[in-house]
Design a protein around this motif. Structure first.
Motif, PDB file in Angstrom:
ATOM      1  N   ILE A   1       0.822  -1.216   0.000  1.00 57.14           N
ATOM      2  CA  ILE A   1       0.000   0.000   0.000  1.00 57.14           C
ATOM      3  C   ILE A   1       0.855   1.264   0.000  1.00 57.14           C
ATOM      4  CG2 ILE A   1      -0.249   0.002   2.550  1.00 57.14           C
ATOM      5  CD1 ILE A   1      -3.082   0.982   0.174  1.00 57.14           C
ATOM      6  N   GLY A   2       2.052   1.183   0.632  1.00 59.24           N
ATOM      7  CA  GLY A   2       2.798   2.420   0.872  1.00 59.24           C
ATOM      8  C   GLY A   2       3.965   2.655  -0.070  1.00 59.24           C
TER       9      GLY A   2
ATOM     10  N   ALA B   1      -5.746   4.151  -8.016  1.00 60.36           N
ATOM     11  CA  ALA B   1      -6.281   5.022  -6.967  1.00 60.36           C
ATOM     12  C   ALA B   1      -7.244   4.199  -6.112  1.00 60.36           C
ATOM     13  CB  ALA B   1      -7.016   6.203  -7.588  1.00 60.36           C
ATOM     14  N   VAL B   2      -7.034   4.260  -4.801  1.00 56.97           N
ATOM     15  CA  VAL B   2      -7.838   3.414  -3.906  1.00 56.97           C
ATOM     16  C   VAL B   2      -8.643   4.252  -2.911  1.00 56.97           C
ATOM     17  CG1 VAL B   2      -6.181   1.521  -4.091  1.00 56.97           C
ATOM     18  CG2 VAL B   2      -5.981   3.097  -2.159  1.00 56.97           C
ATOM     19  N   SER B   3      -9.604   3.596  -2.283  1.00 57.67           N
ATOM     20  CA  SER B   3     -10.434   4.234  -1.255  1.00 57.67           C
ATOM     21  C   SER B   3      -9.648   4.379   0.046  1.00 57.67           C
ATOM     22  CB  SER B   3     -11.660   3.363  -0.968  1.00 57.67           C
ATOM     23  OG  SER B   3     -12.474   3.244  -2.104  1.00 57.67           O
TER      24      SER B   3
ATOM     25  N   LYS C   1       0.064  10.167 -12.923  1.00 53.96           N
ATOM     26  CA  LYS C   1      -0.123  10.914 -11.670  1.00 53.96           C
ATOM     27  C   LYS C   1      -0.766  12.273 -11.941  1.00 53.96           C
ATOM     28  CE  LYS C   1       4.179  10.090 -10.309  1.00 53.96           C
ATOM     29  NZ  LYS C   1       5.404  10.261  -9.515  1.00 53.96           N
ATOM     30  N   ALA C   2      -0.358  12.919 -13.047  1.00 58.30           N
ATOM     31  CA  ALA C   2      -0.949  14.224 -13.391  1.00 58.30           C
ATOM     32  C   ALA C   2      -2.452  14.055 -13.640  1.00 58.30           C
ATOM     33  CB  ALA C   2      -0.253  14.805 -14.619  1.00 58.30           C
TER      34      ALA C   2
ATOM     35  N   TYR D   1      -6.504   7.844  -2.620  1.00 56.13           N
ATOM     36  CA  TYR D   1      -5.064   7.703  -2.356  1.00 56.13           C
ATOM     37  C   TYR D   1      -4.427   6.906  -3.480  1.00 56.13           C
ATOM     38  CZ  TYR D   1      -0.794   5.507  -0.591  1.00 56.13           C
ATOM     39  OH  TYR D   1       0.499   5.054  -0.480  1.00 56.13           O
ATOM     40  N   PHE D   2      -3.221   7.332  -3.875  1.00 60.27           N
ATOM     41  CA  PHE D   2      -2.451   6.507  -4.819  1.00 60.27           C
ATOM     42  C   PHE D   2      -0.978   6.603  -4.478  1.00 60.27           C
ATOM     43  CE2 PHE D   2      -3.039  10.672  -6.813  1.00 60.27           C
ATOM     44  CZ  PHE D   2      -1.772  11.013  -7.255  1.00 60.27           C
ATOM     45  N   ARG D   3      -0.230   5.597  -4.873  1.00 64.53           N
ATOM     46  CA  ARG D   3       1.210   5.605  -4.620  1.00 64.53           C
ATOM     47  C   ARG D   3       1.887   6.518  -5.626  1.00 64.53           C
ATOM     48  NH1 ARG D   3       4.180  -0.072  -3.336  1.00 64.53           N
ATOM     49  NH2 ARG D   3       5.943   1.166  -4.064  1.00 64.53           N
TER      50      ARG D   3
END
Ligand code: AMP
Ligand code: GLY
Length: 426
Positions: free
Chosen positions: A222-223, A339-341, A404-405, A416-418
């Motif tokens: 996740i991180g 992208a996650v919750s 990411k952009a 949230y996304f890495r």
């Protein structure tokens, strides 16, 4: 062709996107699908493991091909269900037979298959309640780290890497005696720990011939910096720089070809994808696991790199003439960022509106949806992994930067996304 695609994740959105571009696809249905797949076909409220429901739908709609995304219907026997039914037996099913799906559905079956066919893998032993004491002695005599694997499907959670004997013994007891993963951990594979870099290699086979698809690397933690809990996958990259021709030749000779030959020798009907979870140890490939389907989020980088008409490939698979088709691959780098919750992979809330997807119109980027659904024509979150944004670039970094952009433009509560997907290839 009238095609039914089973599944509802980012993998299925990528498959629907690609299948719908085929000149051979006249109508695509997705069961159950998500808000993204609805752009490329008709979503059907049907569970992929409801075989009788799938049967009725196929008959009513004159379905000619069924493409199976996730492992569960395969392990539960959807291929055999079709082939043993007088009405359904002529429908092409892309996915293995029940026996073939055991390569994923039973770790013990997969390991014994690997050993029978001389495929390099970690040394192992299997245990259950009958030889439990023998398992305890085995754990005592093998220094950590050691890997414990529930034999059956455990929603991606059945593998535990134990760093000390106390933890290993406790986990072993939990799995076998306390049924930690239900029936899936009645049998446990105890395996030597291999240290190296992982890569996923995908193969499409018709049972006689095979085609190597682009390889990929996924990011499970996740991180940032590969820290924290395991997830279904937070991003993926394809191609993978360390997979050069020399390494790939070893993969083909030591793993892919013995697998295809082994399936044929054991008369295991396999017309579908094989996902090889590999680890590179001192330049040598070892097979960690088989999956009988494409990976998610790996599909979101593998499928966009394939230039071929996917339905044409699937037709060649069902007619066992895959040798007549040549794969064409986009040489650019593809990166997907998931992208996650908020709270994922633990508990999370659903139902938040997703803004900004309609603002994204790039030639070299695609927003794939995973846990989403339509609610009064609004797209809302409906799962842990919500979106997978795939971009192309001349470098891994430029592709990752683009994804990411795009994710900076999209928004939902708690998203949230890495930020470091592909970092080792920058
Ligand atoms: P699996 O569910 O078999 O994919 O295992 C999940 C993850 O556990 C793999 O992707 C590896 O990171 C790790 N793993 C599994 N088996 C081993 C092994 N024998 N040695 C080292 N890591 C392993
Ligand atoms: N990303 C790993 C899997 O699909 O199993």
């Amino acid at each position: 062709m009238r095609i039914l695609l089973l599944g509802s994740g980012g993998r299925e959105h990528a498959l629907a996107w690609k299948i719908s571009q085929s000149k051979d696809c006249s109508q695509l249905y997705i069961a159950p699908g998500n808000a993204g797949t609805a752009d490329f076909g008709i979503n059907i409220k049907l569970n992929a493991t409801d075989f009788e429901g799938v049967k009725s739908f196929c008959i009513e709609e004159g379905i000619e091909m069924v493409v199976v995304g996730p492992e569960e219907p395969l392990v539960k026997g959807i291929y055999d269900f079709f082939k043993q039914d007088v009405i359904l037996k002529n429908i092409a099913v892309i996915g293995p037979s029940t026996e073939g799906a055991r390569l994923e559905g039973s770790k013990a079956f997969a390991k014994s298959f690997m050993f029978r066919h001389g495929i390099p893998t970690a040394a192992y032993k299997e245990f259950n309640s009958e030889n439990y004491e023998e398992g305890v002695s085995y754990l005592q005599s093998h220094p950590p780290p050691i890997v414990l694997k529930a034999d059956g499907l455990a929603a991606g959670k059945g593998v535990v890497i134990c760093q000390n004997p106390v933890e290993a013994m406790a986990e072993f007891e939990l799995m076998i005696q306390q049924s930690k993963f239900g029936d899936a951990s009645k049998k446990v594979v105890v395996e030597e720990f291999l240290s190296g870099i992982e890569v996923s290699v995908f193969v499409l086979t018709d049972g006689k011939n095979y085609m190597l698809l682009p390889e990929a690397k996924d990011y499970k933690r996740i991180g940032v910096g590969d820290k924290g809990l395991n997830t279904g996958g937070m991003g993926a990259v394809s191609p993978v720089a360390f997979v050069d021709d020399t390494f790939m030749e070893k993969v083909i000779k030591k793993i892919v070809e013995p697998t295809i030959k082994g399936l044929a020798e054991e008369q295991i009907d396999f017309k579908g994808f094989i996902f090889l979870g590999l680890i590179k140890v001192d330049d040598e490939p070892y097979l960690i696991e088989y999956n009988c389907r494409l990976g998610d989020p790996e599909t979101e980088v593998v499928i966009p790199r394939m230039k071929n008409d996917l339905v044409e490939l699937f037709k060649a698979v069902s007619q066992q003439r895959l040798n007549e088709v040549k794969l064409e691959i986009d040489q650019r780098k593809a990166v997907t960022v998931v992208a996650v919750s908020k709270g994922y992979p633990g508990e999370y809330e659903k139902g938040f509106e997703i803004d900004g997807i309609d603002m994204i119109q790039e030639d070299d980027a695609i927003v794939f949806q995973a846990g989403t659904k339509l609610d009064d024509s609004k797209i809302v979150t409906n799962g842990g992994r919500v979106l997978a944004v795939t971009s192309f670039g001349d470098s891994v970094k430029s592709a990752a930067d683009k994804s990411k952009a795009i994710l900076e433009i999209i928004n939902f509560e708690g998203m949230y996304f890495r930020s470091d997907i592909g970092y080792e290839f920058y």
